[in-house]
Enzyme design. Sequence first.
Site, PDB file in Angstrom:
ATOM      1  N   ARG A 121       0.812  -1.233   0.000  1.00 34.24           N
ATOM      2  CA  ARG A 121       0.000   0.000   0.000  1.00 34.24           C
ATOM      3  C   ARG A 121       0.839   1.274   0.000  1.00 34.24           C
ATOM      4  NH1 ARG A 121      -3.233  -3.245   3.687  1.00 34.24           N
ATOM      5  NH2 ARG A 121      -5.174  -3.870   2.638  1.00 34.24           N
ATOM      6  N   LYS A 143       2.295  11.209 -11.259  1.00 33.00           N
ATOM      7  CA  LYS A 143       1.493  10.274 -12.041  1.00 33.00           C
ATOM      8  C   LYS A 143       2.289   8.998 -12.261  1.00 33.00           C
ATOM      9  CE  LYS A 143      -1.701  13.048 -14.808  1.00 33.00           C
ATOM     10  NZ  LYS A 143      -2.110  13.370 -16.200  1.00 33.00           N
ATOM     11  N   GLU A 185       8.033  17.916 -25.010  1.00 32.00           N
ATOM     12  CA  GLU A 185       7.416  18.316 -23.742  1.00 32.00           C
ATOM     13  C   GLU A 185       7.904  19.689 -23.296  1.00 32.00           C
ATOM     14  OE1 GLU A 185       5.020  16.902 -22.182  1.00 32.00           O
ATOM     15  OE2 GLU A 185       4.980  14.789 -22.787  1.00 32.00           O
ATOM     16  N   LYS A 227       5.525  23.025 -14.415  1.00 32.76           N
ATOM     17  CA  LYS A 227       4.723  21.870 -14.004  1.00 32.76           C
ATOM     18  C   LYS A 227       4.442  21.911 -12.508  1.00 32.76           C
ATOM     19  CE  LYS A 227       3.996  16.985 -14.633  1.00 32.76           C
ATOM     20  NZ  LYS A 227       4.381  15.749 -15.364  1.00 32.76           N
ATOM     21  N   GLU A 237      -5.577  16.209 -10.815  1.00 33.28           N
ATOM     22  CA  GLU A 237      -6.164  16.491 -12.124  1.00 33.28           C
ATOM     23  C   GLU A 237      -7.700  16.538 -12.106  1.00 33.28           C
ATOM     24  OE1 GLU A 237      -5.837  14.670 -16.536  1.00 33.28           O
ATOM     25  OE2 GLU A 237      -3.923  14.893 -15.513  1.00 33.28           O
ATOM     26  N   ARG A 241      -4.902  20.950 -13.881  1.00 34.34           N
ATOM     27  CA  ARG A 241      -3.761  20.098 -14.244  1.00 34.34           C
ATOM     28  C   ARG A 241      -3.929  19.473 -15.630  1.00 34.34           C
ATOM     29  NH1 ARG A 241      -0.230  15.718 -10.726  1.00 34.34           N
ATOM     30  NH2 ARG A 241       0.902  14.886 -12.526  1.00 34.34           N
ATOM     31  N   ASN A 245      -1.924  18.091 -20.490  1.00 30.56           N
ATOM     32  CA  ASN A 245      -2.200  17.084 -21.516  1.00 30.56           C
ATOM     33  C   ASN A 245      -2.281  17.685 -22.919  1.00 30.56           C
ATOM     34  OD1 ASN A 245      -2.449  14.804 -19.745  1.00 30.56           O
ATOM     35  ND2 ASN A 245      -4.416  15.631 -19.083  1.00 30.56           N
ATOM     36  N   HIS A 248      -1.704  15.476 -25.896  1.00 35.04           N
ATOM     37  CA  HIS A 248      -1.710  14.087 -25.454  1.00 35.04           C
ATOM     38  C   HIS A 248      -2.968  13.318 -25.861  1.00 35.04           C
ATOM     39  CE1 HIS A 248       1.660  15.573 -23.193  1.00 35.04           C
ATOM     40  NE2 HIS A 248       1.880  14.406 -22.638  1.00 35.04           N
ATOM     41  N   HIS A 252      -1.752   9.995 -27.315  1.00 33.92           N
ATOM     42  CA  HIS A 252      -2.000   8.684 -26.719  1.00 33.92           C
ATOM     43  C   HIS A 252      -2.722   7.762 -27.695  1.00 33.92           C
ATOM     44  CE1 HIS A 252      -1.676  10.119 -22.244  1.00 33.92           C
ATOM     45  NE2 HIS A 252      -0.508  10.000 -22.837  1.00 33.92           N
ATOM     46  N   HIS A 265       7.244   8.683 -27.071  1.00 33.62           N
ATOM     47  CA  HIS A 265       6.123   9.447 -26.527  1.00 33.62           C
ATOM     48  C   HIS A 265       6.148  10.895 -27.014  1.00 33.62           C
ATOM     49  CE1 HIS A 265       3.070  10.862 -23.783  1.00 33.62           C
ATOM     50  NE2 HIS A 265       3.922  11.700 -23.226  1.00 33.62           N
TER      51      HIS A 265
END
Length: 362
Positions: A121, A143, A185, A227, A237, A241, A245, A248, A252, A265
């Site tokens: 956990r 993330k 980026e 960031k 998010e 936030r 993206n 993205h 993606h 990426h």
Amino acid sequence: MQEVYINLGIRSYSIYVDTGLLPRLGEYLKVFKLTPRVLLITNPVVGSLYGAVAETALMNAGFEVIRAEIPDGEEYKNLATAEKLYDLAYTRELDRRSPVVALGGGVVGDLAGFVAATYLRGVPFIQVPTTLLAQVDSSVGGKVAVNHPRGKNIIGAFYQPRLVLADLDVLKTLDLREVRAGLAEVIKYGVIADRAFFVWLEENLERLLALEAEPLAHAVAASCRIKARVVQEDETEQGRRAILNFGHTLGHALEALTGYTAYRHGEAVAMGMAAAARLAVALGMFPEGDAVRVINLIRRAGLPVEIPPELSTGDLVASMRRDKKVLAGRLTFVLPVEIGRVEIVRDVPEEAVGRVLRLCYN
């Protein structure tokens, strides 16, 4: 050294940007209350270059290193690889104060972070990013995730590291394609939040491609600061936030439809940013001259701005509809309104998206 502090209460941490940080990794970890066993996760490429340096730094500080190498490639960022790492952590008796250290690019960082967030956990997590893209983006903000065959990063969590060490020396061994992918980026940050930084990139892009130390340090630290500001406002998010993206949504989709093997990426994000700029112009939100500047800067970085013809518009739209940012089946895009400012636009008409995508094919 430049320090970027992310203020998230008890989850706050620092990002250090400098040369010569990796040999001091153990010194940085000693300030935390950790047990001696460290799970060092890397891949064979990075491991051959920097694994011994990291291990020596940790052992000199009194840590016992358990090294795990995962295959290199986005297609291995999955639950099967995570399960192997859980097995290793369990058999080597890592406890809740045993840190997981990610030594690698975005794949290593995302996967190691996912394992750290979910094993027992949650155990301490340290990011040591070794690519430009990871230093400016994926290692920052918490993330962590693995991919599913139907979509990128749809199994994951928000789990902040204790520390990020961005050693600029390790970027010297990157191939030019990887440097270009990282610059995607960096360009993103200028478009979404800092017009002056975008102008600076226009003036210094060739120096960044040459990995000159001074501009590189500035670009990495500036990207992390942008960031950090966004993450501090919206850690999980729920709102702002999502501007991170930019590019993205389509990026993606391109990665998923090509099995995560055809593009880096940053290359997929570059195509996504160019398409988003064109879509914003088509919707009357963004001056065409600004779109030209954005697309030209992406091109100058040696990144693609057009979609390959073998990917159909229908398949791309269908994949985007399954994106994490879709709510109630509505397509959502981050679209620029001026260089340095973007908006989150929900319920973008599919017809408009399809029309713009058809203009993006090479």
